[in-house]
Write an enzyme that holds these catalytic residues in place. Sequence first.
Site, short mmCIF file in Angstrom:
data_model
loop_
_atom_site.label_atom_id
_atom_site.label_comp_id
_atom_site.label_asym_id
_atom_site.label_seq_id
_atom_site.Cartn_x
_atom_site.Cartn_y
_atom_site.Cartn_z
N THR A 90 35.77 42.85 46.29
CA THR A 90 35.94 44.29 46.48
C THR A 90 34.67 45.04 46.10
OG1 THR A 90 38.34 44.26 46.19
CG2 THR A 90 37.21 46.32 45.71
N ASN B 63 42.94 37.59 55.63
CA ASN B 63 43.71 37.21 54.45
C ASN B 63 45.20 37.06 54.74
OD1 ASN B 63 43.05 40.12 54.72
ND2 ASN B 63 44.64 40.35 53.16
N CYS C 49 46.97 42.90 47.51
CA CYS C 49 46.44 44.22 47.13
C CYS C 49 47.31 45.36 47.64
CB CYS C 49 45.02 44.37 47.68
SG CYS C 49 43.87 43.17 46.99
#
Length: 377
Positions: free
Chosen positions: A73, A153, A328
């Site tokens: 990130t 992802n 997330c």
Amino acid sequence: MNPVYLDCNATTPLDPQVREVLVRYLTDEFGNEGSRTHEYGARAKQAVQRARDQVGAVVGVKRDEVIFTSGATESNNLAILGLREAGHATGRKHLITTAIEHKAVLEPFEALERDGFEVTRLAVGAGGYVEPDALKAALRDDTLLVSIMQANNETGVLQPLKELASALDGHPAYLHTDAAQGFGKDLESLRDPRIDMISVSGHKVFAPKGVGALITRRRGYERVPLKPLVYGGGQERGLRPGTLPVALIAALGEAAELAVCDNSARLARCKAIREVALGAFRGLSFKLTGEQTRVMSHVLNVSFRGLDSEALIVALKDLIAISNGSACTSASYTPSHVLKAMGMTDDQANACVRISWCHMTPDVDWGAVAERIRMLS
């Protein structure tokens, strides 16, 4: 008994050899890498430099092209927002990304958009990947940056990075890839010298959480003109100041080296798990997400007819630990932006679960999993 952990795209277990390195630099070799007056500092510096070599070797770069960060990130933010000043100075304020990126890429682009940059978001089809011709068509003279992930992802779909890199031949735009999911797993694509920046996450490659890297390839003698997001101390060539977490960095280096050395064996183990899982599902009505010839061997994004993902996860929670998207955004009940970008309806997206494993995953009773799903249908 605990369920078998099958959420390795969210985070991986710590490799035992990596754990040994981590503990050694937490307890015995605890020196500050910036301390130049004694052996503790010297040994810490040596550990960091060795880790730079280990991480750089995965993608074929030199140690001075590796910047350590807290994870992918931060690396994504530095790669994208770090070019803000270059864009304003040169007037090249057009950016290209895709509709299926992680939020750690999409949100920095939104921030630049609010600052006067123009963003083109490339679409994907049901296969979940970007066509190189779409990138060629989107390029403009004022394009500064292209950011396209290595592997998604949620779906595990690998983007055609080599072809996308070739589409930039003769164009000065910088190419960045979020390689959180594929670094140390799909090795060859990241070695393309046309890829200028690569974001790495430690906890997706069997290292600890809280460490990562941004790899910045030089073009000849020229570096990517990044500017820091924070200031103070001058570490990491002034791009990421702060005391280096030597233990985390040494652990990431060890994980990177093991990823290369053990790549073939790991891949074989993951493929074997996949084959057994799909074999158990053959008697069920299911649909796999994305172009399967492009999906990484350790990921299945799948839906079962008539079943909602939340109900399925709860029903299987004593057998396997799985998810229905990015960790997330797991607190959000909105349909996945990735699956929606692939053309799914809300109901279709909400039916999908992600099953992801690794070479350390123990044997799974896939027959019991399939039988539980059959009972729900």
